[in-house]
Design a protein around this motif. Structure first.
Motif, PDB file in Angstrom:
ATOM      1  N   ALA A 255      70.889  -0.684  62.868  1.00  0.00           N
ATOM      2  CA  ALA A 255      70.858   0.625  63.528  1.00  0.00           C
ATOM      3  C   ALA A 255      70.421   1.740  62.577  1.00  0.00           C
ATOM      4  O   ALA A 255      70.681   1.684  61.374  1.00  0.00           O
ATOM      5  CB  ALA A 255      72.241   0.949  64.089  1.00  0.00           C
ATOM      6  N   SER A 256      69.792   2.756  63.153  1.00  0.00           N
ATOM      7  CA  SER A 256      69.489   3.961  62.360  1.00  0.00           C
ATOM      8  C   SER A 256      70.764   4.742  62.098  1.00  0.00           C
ATOM      9  O   SER A 256      71.019   5.210  60.991  1.00  0.00           O
ATOM     10  CB  SER A 256      68.488   4.846  63.105  1.00  0.00           C
ATOM     11  OG  SER A 256      67.243   4.228  63.244  1.00  0.00           O
ATOM     12  N   CYS A 257      71.571   4.892  63.163  1.00  0.00           N
ATOM     13  CA  CYS A 257      72.815   5.668  63.066  1.00  0.00           C
ATOM     14  C   CYS A 257      73.808   5.112  64.077  1.00  0.00           C
ATOM     15  O   CYS A 257      73.464   4.903  65.246  1.00  0.00           O
ATOM     16  CB  CYS A 257      72.535   7.144  63.350  1.00  0.00           C
ATOM     17  SG  CYS A 257      73.989   8.219  63.257  1.00  0.00           S
ATOM     18  N   ILE A 258      75.035   4.864  63.629  1.00  0.00           N
ATOM     19  CA  ILE A 258      76.081   4.313  64.497  1.00  0.00           C
ATOM     20  C   ILE A 258      76.986   5.449  64.955  1.00  0.00           C
ATOM     21  O   ILE A 258      77.427   6.262  64.137  1.00  0.00           O
ATOM     22  CB  ILE A 258      76.914   3.257  63.755  1.00  0.00           C
ATOM     23  CG1 ILE A 258      76.009   2.155  63.198  1.00  0.00           C
ATOM     24  CG2 ILE A 258      77.964   2.658  64.678  1.00  0.00           C
ATOM     25  CD1 ILE A 258      76.722   1.210  62.248  1.00  0.00           C
ATOM     26  N   ASP A 279      75.401  -0.187  55.729  1.00  0.00           N
ATOM     27  CA  ASP A 279      75.012   0.998  54.948  1.00  0.00           C
ATOM     28  C   ASP A 279      74.452   2.086  55.862  1.00  0.00           C
ATOM     29  O   ASP A 279      73.774   2.995  55.409  1.00  0.00           O
ATOM     30  CB  ASP A 279      73.989   0.630  53.870  1.00  0.00           C
ATOM     31  CG  ASP A 279      72.647   0.181  54.461  1.00  0.00           C
ATOM     32  OD1 ASP A 279      72.550   0.008  55.702  1.00  0.00           O
ATOM     33  OD2 ASP A 279      71.688  -0.002  53.688  1.00  0.00           O
ATOM     34  N   ARG A 280      74.767   2.006  57.156  1.00  0.00           N
ATOM     35  CA  ARG A 280      74.210   2.947  58.115  1.00  0.00           C
ATOM     36  C   ARG A 280      75.086   4.198  58.251  1.00  0.00           C
ATOM     37  O   ARG A 280      76.314   4.116  58.142  1.00  0.00           O
ATOM     38  CB  ARG A 280      74.048   2.297  59.491  1.00  0.00           C
ATOM     39  CG  ARG A 280      73.296   0.974  59.495  1.00  0.00           C
ATOM     40  CD  ARG A 280      72.070   0.995  58.597  1.00  0.00           C
ATOM     41  NE  ARG A 280      71.184   2.113  58.888  1.00  0.00           N
ATOM     42  CZ  ARG A 280      70.427   2.738  57.985  1.00  0.00           C
ATOM     43  NH1 ARG A 280      70.472   2.381  56.721  1.00  0.00           N
ATOM     44  NH2 ARG A 280      69.651   3.737  58.338  1.00  0.00           N
ATOM     45  N   PRO A 281      74.491   5.367  58.479  1.00  0.00           N
ATOM     46  CA  PRO A 281      75.289   6.570  58.744  1.00  0.00           C
ATOM     47  C   PRO A 281      76.162   6.360  59.986  1.00  0.00           C
ATOM     48  O   PRO A 281      75.722   5.752  60.957  1.00  0.00           O
ATOM     49  CB  PRO A 281      74.224   7.644  58.991  1.00  0.00           C
ATOM     50  CG  PRO A 281      72.968   7.115  58.395  1.00  0.00           C
ATOM     51  CD  PRO A 281      73.034   5.633  58.517  1.00  0.00           C
ATOM     52  N   ALA A 311      76.232  18.139  65.764  1.00  0.00           N
ATOM     53  CA  ALA A 311      75.726  18.665  64.490  1.00  0.00           C
ATOM     54  C   ALA A 311      75.592  17.558  63.455  1.00  0.00           C
ATOM     55  O   ALA A 311      74.620  17.530  62.682  1.00  0.00           O
ATOM     56  CB  ALA A 311      76.649  19.765  63.986  1.00  0.00           C
ATOM     57  N   ALA A 312      76.542  16.620  63.404  1.00  0.00           N
ATOM     58  CA  ALA A 312      76.492  15.536  62.426  1.00  0.00           C
ATOM     59  C   ALA A 312      75.311  14.608  62.696  1.00  0.00           C
ATOM     60  O   ALA A 312      74.622  14.170  61.766  1.00  0.00           O
ATOM     61  CB  ALA A 312      77.806  14.751  62.451  1.00  0.00           C
ATOM     62  N   GLN A 319      67.665  14.270  57.932  1.00  0.00           N
ATOM     63  CA  GLN A 319      67.599  13.628  56.614  1.00  0.00           C
ATOM     64  C   GLN A 319      66.894  12.275  56.670  1.00  0.00           C
ATOM     65  O   GLN A 319      66.714  11.626  55.640  1.00  0.00           O
ATOM     66  CB  GLN A 319      69.017  13.437  56.056  1.00  0.00           C
ATOM     67  CG  GLN A 319      69.728  14.734  55.736  1.00  0.00           C
ATOM     68  CD  GLN A 319      71.181  14.492  55.358  1.00  0.00           C
ATOM     69  OE1 GLN A 319      71.741  13.418  55.601  1.00  0.00           O
ATOM     70  NE2 GLN A 319      71.804  15.498  54.737  1.00  0.00           N
ATOM     71  N   GLY A 320      66.531  11.845  57.881  1.00  0.00           N
ATOM     72  CA  GLY A 320      65.885  10.541  58.031  1.00  0.00           C
ATOM     73  C   GLY A 320      66.854   9.377  58.071  1.00  0.00           C
ATOM     74  O   GLY A 320      66.477   8.245  57.762  1.00  0.00           O
ATOM     75  N   PHE A 321      68.100   9.637  58.454  1.00  0.00           N
ATOM     76  CA  PHE A 321      69.145   8.615  58.529  1.00  0.00           C
ATOM     77  C   PHE A 321      69.232   7.815  57.227  1.00  0.00           C
ATOM     78  O   PHE A 321      68.962   6.608  57.183  1.00  0.00           O
ATOM     79  CB  PHE A 321      68.904   7.675  59.723  1.00  0.00           C
ATOM     80  CG  PHE A 321      68.949   8.362  61.054  1.00  0.00           C
ATOM     81  CD1 PHE A 321      70.102   8.999  61.493  1.00  0.00           C
ATOM     82  CD2 PHE A 321      67.825   8.382  61.880  1.00  0.00           C
ATOM     83  CE1 PHE A 321      70.153   9.632  62.737  1.00  0.00           C
ATOM     84  CE2 PHE A 321      67.854   9.023  63.112  1.00  0.00           C
ATOM     85  CZ  PHE A 321      69.017   9.655  63.536  1.00  0.00           C
ATOM     86  N   PRO A 322      69.627   8.464  56.125  1.00  0.00           N
ATOM     87  CA  PRO A 322      69.662   7.792  54.817  1.00  0.00           C
ATOM     88  C   PRO A 322      70.769   6.745  54.753  1.00  0.00           C
ATOM     89  O   PRO A 322      71.814   6.886  55.399  1.00  0.00           O
ATOM     90  CB  PRO A 322      69.953   8.942  53.844  1.00  0.00           C
ATOM     91  CG  PRO A 322      70.734   9.930  54.674  1.00  0.00           C
ATOM     92  CD  PRO A 322      70.123   9.846  56.050  1.00  0.00           C
TER      93      PRO A 322
END
Length: 348
Positions: A255-258, A279-281, A311-312, A319-322
């Protein structure tokens, strides 16, 4: 020992148990009609949900004989549902009876019933869990030792002999790699009322606001057991549904972001432990971190309100989902040596 499901999952449970060195004993569940008769005959002293899962007298005797042959010297009840069986075996074998709490079940089920939108579902849950609070407290009082996976819940019970024994998260392994899944990911059981309430908040309030600034950002919903109405609602909300997938953990890793918009529950959020091993946001409401050590709170973005949640997500998006490094912190917080220390202490 546990009740069988009567389907393909029984074979899977045996396979998994064998691979980790556990001898699994499955027994037949009581039929619903017989369970209701036993429930009424016994004066509603046990929740119907528990009665349906308890073995018959013949199976109880067979389990006692197995325990005697194996030299069992401690009996553990995972949650309240099989406590009458654990109590019986413990009395016959004259060994310690341990209760391991996963939730404050009565509060959890009461809230699940409140979140259930179907009238039939609410009535069914009321009947299934009637008397659960008294039953749960009685089981804990009768136990020789209380273990709780949540430090937050442990103080609630006030048991004279208790300690926190956190869960040991299994390593996230998958049989096949997946390419990065662009967008947001929600993972969860699509029948549980608290999950559906959180998903409704995500799709109806949070996602529309996020898409004002990121109109092309996909939202993936990975979950099990949705009914037809839930499927249609998810798709109509602009999300992409992946139901009953073979390896849900592969979706977490890719996933890009969970996102975890669930705001109701108790115990430790085991789903969060799986998320934390990637290691996903991660964006979650405080409920997602309930019962977890404080050192893990900095490893995710915690939103107090839906506005903070939006907002998060947008911050990570810009930030490109670091990637986030936290696996070592998770492993340190949930060290399996705690479990072996417990075994040594309780046996001696």
């Amino acid at each position: 020992a546990c009740p069988c499901n009567g389907d393909a999952t029984d074979g899977l449970m045996r396979q998994v148990a064998s691979e980790v060195g556990i001898e699994l004993v499955l027994y037949a569940r009581r039929s619903l009609g017989y369970a209701i008769w036993c429930w009424l005959f016994d004066g509603l002293s046990l929740p119907l949900f528990s009665v349906k899962r308890l073995p018959t007298d013949d199976d109880v005797q067979a389990l006692i004989e197995i325990a005697q042959k194996k030299g069992i010297n401690v009996v553990v009840s995972e949650g309240p549902w099989l406590w009458p069986l654990v109590k019986k075996i413990g009395q016959v074998l004259r060994c310690p009876k341990v209760y391991r709490s996963h939730n404050i079940e009565a509060s959890y089920m009461r809230r699940q019933r409140q979140l259930e939108r179907s009238s039939i579902g609410r009535v069914s849950m009321f009947l299934s869990f009637f008397g659960l609070g008294r039953f749960e407290r009685r089981a804990i009082k009768e136990s020789d030792l209380l273990l709780d996976i949540s430090a937050d819940d442990l103080s609630y019970w006030k048991h004279p002999c208790s300690r926190c024994l956190p869960p040991i998260p299994a390593p996230l392994t998958v049989s096949f790699p997946m390419e990065r899944t662009e967008g947001l990911l929600f993972l969860g059981n699509l029948r549980a009322p608290n999950n559906l309430a959180g998903l409704r908040l995500l799709l109806e309030e949070i996602l529309p606001e996020v898409r004002r600034y990121a109109p092309e950002l996909p939202c993936h919903v990975v979950g099990s057991g949705p009914d037809v109405q839930t499927e249609r609602w998810i798709v109509s909300s602009g999300a992409i549904l992946h139901k009953d997938v073979a390896e849900p953990m592969a979706w977490l890793i890719s996933a890009s972001c969970i996102v975890n918009p669930v705001r109701d529950g108790s115990g430790v959020q085991l789903k969060t432990l799986d998320m934390l091993q990637t290691d996903r946001p991660i964006v979650t409401f405080p409920q997602g971190l309930r019962g977890l050590p404080l050192e893990l709170h900095d490893a995710v973005a915690v939103a107090a309100t839906p506005t903070d949640f939006i907002a998060a997500i947008l911050k990570f998006y810009r930030q490109g989902f670091p990637p986030v490094e936290r696996v070592c912190t998770v492993r340190k917080a949930f060290d399996n040596r705690a479990f072996f220390r417990f075994l040594a202490e309780v046996v001696t």
